[in-house]
Design an enzyme around this catalytic site. Structure first.
Site, PDB file in Angstrom:
ATOM      1  N   PRO A  89       0.820  -1.220   0.000  1.00 13.00           N
ATOM      2  CA  PRO A  89       0.000   0.000   0.000  1.00 13.00           C
ATOM      3  C   PRO A  89       0.857   1.275   0.000  1.00 13.00           C
ATOM      4  O   PRO A  89       0.345   2.359  -0.228  1.00 13.00           O
ATOM      5  CB  PRO A  89      -0.831  -0.096   1.281  1.00 13.00           C
ATOM      6  CG  PRO A  89      -0.473  -1.367   1.942  1.00 13.00           C
ATOM      7  CD  PRO A  89       0.655  -2.011   1.215  1.00 13.00           C
ATOM      8  N   GLU A 116       0.906  -6.824   7.121  1.00 10.55           N
ATOM      9  CA  GLU A 116       1.619  -6.521   8.375  1.00 10.55           C
ATOM     10  C   GLU A 116       3.052  -6.097   8.078  1.00 10.55           C
ATOM     11  O   GLU A 116       3.640  -5.329   8.816  1.00 10.55           O
ATOM     12  CB  GLU A 116       1.630  -7.712   9.332  1.00 10.55           C
ATOM     13  CG  GLU A 116       0.269  -8.235   9.718  1.00 10.55           C
ATOM     14  CD  GLU A 116      -0.227  -9.286   8.748  1.00 10.55           C
ATOM     15  OE1 GLU A 116       0.195 -10.441   8.869  1.00 10.55           O
ATOM     16  OE2 GLU A 116      -1.025  -8.945   7.865  1.00 10.55           O
ATOM     17  N   ARG A 153      -2.951  -7.337 -20.797  1.00  8.10           N
ATOM     18  CA  ARG A 153      -3.856  -6.867 -21.859  1.00  8.10           C
ATOM     19  C   ARG A 153      -3.144  -5.981 -22.871  1.00  8.10           C
ATOM     20  O   ARG A 153      -3.603  -5.828 -23.996  1.00  8.10           O
ATOM     21  CB  ARG A 153      -5.016  -6.049 -21.260  1.00  8.10           C
ATOM     22  CG  ARG A 153      -5.852  -6.793 -20.280  1.00  8.10           C
ATOM     23  CD  ARG A 153      -7.019  -5.961 -19.785  1.00  8.10           C
ATOM     24  NE  ARG A 153      -8.022  -5.804 -20.828  1.00  8.10           N
ATOM     25  CZ  ARG A 153      -8.134  -4.755 -21.594  1.00  8.10           C
ATOM     26  NH1 ARG A 153      -7.345  -3.724 -21.426  1.00  8.10           N
ATOM     27  NH2 ARG A 153      -9.053  -4.719 -22.534  1.00  8.10           N
ATOM     28  N   ASP A 168     -10.010   1.508 -25.132  1.00  7.42           N
ATOM     29  CA  ASP A 168     -10.504   1.256 -23.797  1.00  7.42           C
ATOM     30  C   ASP A 168     -10.645   2.504 -22.956  1.00  7.42           C
ATOM     31  O   ASP A 168      -9.943   3.475 -23.146  1.00  7.42           O
ATOM     32  CB  ASP A 168      -9.488   0.389 -23.037  1.00  7.42           C
ATOM     33  CG  ASP A 168      -9.878  -1.053 -23.088  1.00  7.42           C
ATOM     34  OD1 ASP A 168     -11.052  -1.305 -23.331  1.00  7.42           O
ATOM     35  OD2 ASP A 168      -8.994  -1.886 -22.890  1.00  7.42           O
TER      36      ASP A 168
END
Ligand code: ADE
Length: 250
Positions: A89, A116, A153, A168
């Site tokens: 993160p 953690e 992709r 897209d």
């Protein structure tokens, strides 16, 4: 393109990459995805991959040695040095430009972190940390799968229709226009008006259809994600449509 994934849940990753567009590209050998079980790189009888944090506190930390051994083994597999990513993160936020940059690498190694923590020294072997969004997951397996799907992709031959990839949502920095298929009209389920496909799409007028799609994509982006328009590269027609849409909205 080749991906090596290092995880404590190899079955989860293996199962997911076998499905859909990525699975078919692996069958055709356009993509290679090799999943490595981190426990295979432990040396103790209990195959322990984590330990308590120095300094105390809750949660367990992924030990550095099994990850180092996994990287040594993966780097020895081929001559070129792969780009090593750690899911975290704290990483670079995964956006389409980041996906495009990653898709230009011939080899990516994805180390699946644990929320953690991963022993800080592992970062000496990592080229980039990648986050898939500002929320917390319990592990890096889903982020690794998201990265593989988005990057794969863009690899030529993975998605059948290159045009559809280019058009897209986000490919051009705009949200997608609305899509419809048959039937042209369906009952709404209540006493209200039937739900009809916009006439322009049935008109066969391809210039009009193209213009309508551009306008809808811009209208959606303006309504839902105006931030995307700040650094979007709009052509002249799009700039004009955007001015009209803004004028309409007042
Ligand atoms: N690990 C836990 N949460 C994550 C996130 N949002 N992105 C990448 N890795 C993570």
């Amino acid at each position: 393109m080749r991906f090596d994934v290092v995880t404590i849940f190899p079955a989860m990753v293996q199962q997911a990459v076998g499905a859909g567009i990525v699975g078919r590209a692996i069958e055709r050998k356009t993509l290679t995805v090799v999943v490595h079980d981190l426990r295979d790189f432990t040396t103790d009888r209990h195959r322990v991959v984590d330990d308590m944090p120095y300094g105390g506190g809750p949660g367990m930390v992924l030990k550095p040695e099994p990850l180092f051994r996994a990287l040594d083994a993966i780097e020895a597999l081929e001559q070129s040095r792969p780009t090593v990513l750690l899911t975290s993160p704290q990483g670079t936020l995964l956006t389409q430009p980041v996906v495009e940059r990653l898709s230009r690498q011939p080899r990516l190694v994805l180390l699946c972190g644990r929320y953690e923590g991963v022993d800080e020294r592992v970062r000496t072997r990592v080229d980039e940390e990648v986050s898939i969004g500002d929320y917390v997951l319990s592990g890096g397996e889903l982020p690794a799968l998201v990265i593989i799907d988005a990057v794969a992709r863009l690899v030529p031959g993975v998605v059948g229709d290159e045009q559809s990839v280019a058009e897209d949502s986000f490919g051009r920095g705009l949200l997608d226009f609305p899509h419809y298929t048959r039937p042209a009209e369906i009952a709404a389920g209540t006493s209200s008006e039937p739900l009809r496909v916009p006439d322009v799409l049935l008109s066969g007028n391809h210039a009009e259809i193209r213009r309508w799609r551009k306008r809808e994509a811009l209208a959606r982006t303006l309504a839902r994600r105006p931030d995307l328009l700040e650094h979007g590269e709009l052509d002249e027609e799009e700039q004009k449509l955007l001015r009209e849409l803004k004028a309409q909205r007042g």
